[in-house]
Motif scaffolding. Structure first.
Motif, PDB file in Angstrom:
ATOM      1  N   VAL A  57       4.140 -48.113 -44.480  1.00 48.19           N
ATOM      2  CA  VAL A  57       4.070 -46.673 -44.734  1.00 48.19           C
ATOM      3  C   VAL A  57       3.771 -46.511 -46.223  1.00 48.19           C
ATOM      4  CG1 VAL A  57       5.309 -44.489 -44.660  1.00 48.19           C
ATOM      5  CG2 VAL A  57       5.701 -46.213 -42.858  1.00 48.19           C
TER       6      VAL A  57
ATOM      7  N   THR B 121       0.686 -36.772 -43.888  1.00 49.71           N
ATOM      8  CA  THR B 121       0.881 -38.097 -43.304  1.00 49.71           C
ATOM      9  C   THR B 121      -0.270 -38.362 -42.342  1.00 49.71           C
ATOM     10  OG1 THR B 121       3.298 -37.895 -43.365  1.00 49.71           O
ATOM     11  CG2 THR B 121       2.378 -39.495 -41.811  1.00 49.71           C
TER      12      THR B 121
ATOM     13  N   HIS C 297      -2.039 -41.452 -39.694  1.00 46.11           N
ATOM     14  CA  HIS C 297      -1.964 -42.769 -39.051  1.00 46.11           C
ATOM     15  C   HIS C 297      -3.357 -43.378 -39.160  1.00 46.11           C
ATOM     16  CE1 HIS C 297      -0.485 -45.181 -35.298  1.00 46.11           C
ATOM     17  NE2 HIS C 297      -0.918 -45.957 -36.266  1.00 46.11           N
TER      18      HIS C 297
ATOM     19  N   TYR D  49       0.393 -46.314 -41.904  1.00 44.71           N
ATOM     20  CA  TYR D  49       0.427 -44.874 -42.120  1.00 44.71           C
ATOM     21  C   TYR D  49       0.257 -44.619 -43.619  1.00 44.71           C
ATOM     22  CZ  TYR D  49       2.352 -44.282 -37.421  1.00 44.71           C
ATOM     23  OH  TYR D  49       2.546 -44.285 -36.069  1.00 44.71           O
TER      24      TYR D  49
ATOM     25  N   CYS E 228       0.637 -41.612 -46.602  1.00 43.22           N
ATOM     26  CA  CYS E 228       1.119 -40.288 -46.989  1.00 43.22           C
ATOM     27  C   CYS E 228       0.581 -39.974 -48.389  1.00 43.22           C
ATOM     28  CB  CYS E 228       2.651 -40.254 -47.028  1.00 43.22           C
ATOM     29  SG  CYS E 228       3.430 -40.808 -45.498  1.00 43.22           S
TER      30      CYS E 228
ATOM     31  N   CYS F 215       6.021 -36.317 -51.220  1.00 45.55           N
ATOM     32  CA  CYS F 215       5.402 -37.493 -50.597  1.00 45.55           C
ATOM     33  C   CYS F 215       6.470 -38.478 -50.126  1.00 45.55           C
ATOM     34  CB  CYS F 215       4.427 -38.169 -51.551  1.00 45.55           C
ATOM     35  SG  CYS F 215       3.504 -39.500 -50.775  1.00 45.55           S
TER      36      CYS F 215
ATOM     37  N   HIS G 198       7.690 -37.326 -46.909  1.00 43.06           N
ATOM     38  CA  HIS G 198       6.780 -37.702 -45.814  1.00 43.06           C
ATOM     39  C   HIS G 198       7.038 -39.150 -45.392  1.00 43.06           C
ATOM     40  CE1 HIS G 198       3.540 -34.624 -45.112  1.00 43.06           C
ATOM     41  NE2 HIS G 198       4.069 -34.116 -46.214  1.00 43.06           N
ATOM     42  N   GLN G 199       7.145 -40.033 -46.388  1.00 42.93           N
ATOM     43  CA  GLN G 199       7.328 -41.462 -46.065  1.00 42.93           C
ATOM     44  C   GLN G 199       8.661 -41.701 -45.354  1.00 42.93           C
ATOM     45  OE1 GLN G 199       6.280 -42.798 -50.250  1.00 42.93           O
ATOM     46  NE2 GLN G 199       5.300 -44.447 -49.096  1.00 42.93           N
TER      47      GLN G 199
ATOM     48  N   LEU H 124       8.570 -40.376 -41.794  1.00 44.04           N
ATOM     49  CA  LEU H 124       7.783 -41.225 -40.916  1.00 44.04           C
ATOM     50  C   LEU H 124       8.561 -42.495 -40.567  1.00 44.04           C
ATOM     51  CD1 LEU H 124       5.234 -43.541 -40.723  1.00 44.04           C
ATOM     52  CD2 LEU H 124       5.171 -41.422 -39.435  1.00 44.04           C
TER      53      LEU H 124
END
Lengths: 64, 186
Positions: B120, B136, B138, B144, B146, B164, B167-168, B171
């Protein structure tokens, strides 16, 4: 071939490294997945692209 | 689930803190650097940590949230030769390194040498631009990404960096809880 979801035509015998350079990518700042499999950076020079290939290129910028 | 954090700066230190607050306790924390004053605008550290190793400082703070935490600490610079050893057994690695070249090297090495491990990554977080450009995606089977993908200056501030990191962390939690079965179409 498909690159990041977009169809483009490539000339025959184009290596992955040449494609990256001619498309404005810095090979030391990208990761590449070719047909669903990671293309290790050590192989960029020897991988020859085909028009049937599907490729994802992730380009990184600094800052963490 | 064992989670590796590569880099304990603005992204990595905040991701680690959110994961520990969410009950994640099997962490590998990696950074070769020390805390400096200019880190404090966006990283989780305190004045008392200036001059200390980031691995120590981060672990010190995380243990205040969960005293039973025993993170694995590696005070090393990551290279293609030590990554698979440092992150041995990790199911997910949070890429939170500084330079674009290190980010690309880590992603390439993990996806090549550790094919079962998710990465990620965070990239494109500088400045005070719109927070709504941070997303984010894929991108590969096991990758992934971000961030906004483009902003790259030395002008680093808390809000966009921490968005950010959010987001990580989100995920990573989605992966841990099995909520990421389908590829998100870009």
């Amino acid at each position: 071939m498909i690159v990041n979801g977009k169809r483009i035509e490539i000339s025959i015998e184009t290596s992955l490294k040449d494609f990256l350079l001619s498309s404005g990518y810095d090979p030391s700042r990208v990761a590449v997945e070719l047909n669903g499999k990671i293309s290790p950076r050590k192989t960029f020079e020897e991988v020859i692209l085909k028009n049937t290939d599907s490729m994802e290129i992730v380009s990184f910028v600094g800052g963490g | 689930m064992k989670i590796g954090i590569a880099g304990l700066g603005g992204l990595g230190s905040n991701v680690a803190m959110m994961l520990v607050r969410s009950g994640i306790n099997n962490l590998v924390l990696v950074d070769f650097d020390i805390v400096v004053e200019s880190n404090l605008n966006r990283q989780i550290y305190f004045i008392e940590h200036i001059g200390k190793k980031k691995t120590y400082a981060c672990s010190d703070i995380l243990k205040k949230i969960d005293p039973n935490l025993k993170p694995e600490l590696h005070d090393v610079r990551l290279t293609e030769n030590n990554i698979s050893e440092v992150f041995k057994g990790c199911d997910i690695i949070c890429e939170a390194l500084d330079s674009a070249e290190s980010k690309a090297m880590l992603v390439d090495t993990v996806l090549t040498k550790m094919p079962e491990t998710y990465v990620v990554s965070g990239t494109g977080i500088s400045g005070f631009g719109s927070p709504n450009t941070i997303i984010t995606e894929h991108r590969f089977n096991k990758l992934y990404v971000c961030g906004d993908g483009t902003s790259e200056t030395d002008d680093m501030h808390g809000p966009r960096v921490i968005i950010c990191a959010g987001h990580q962390a989100n995920l990573i939690l989605r992966l841990i809880y099995g909520m990421e079965d389908e590829k998100i179409e870009n």
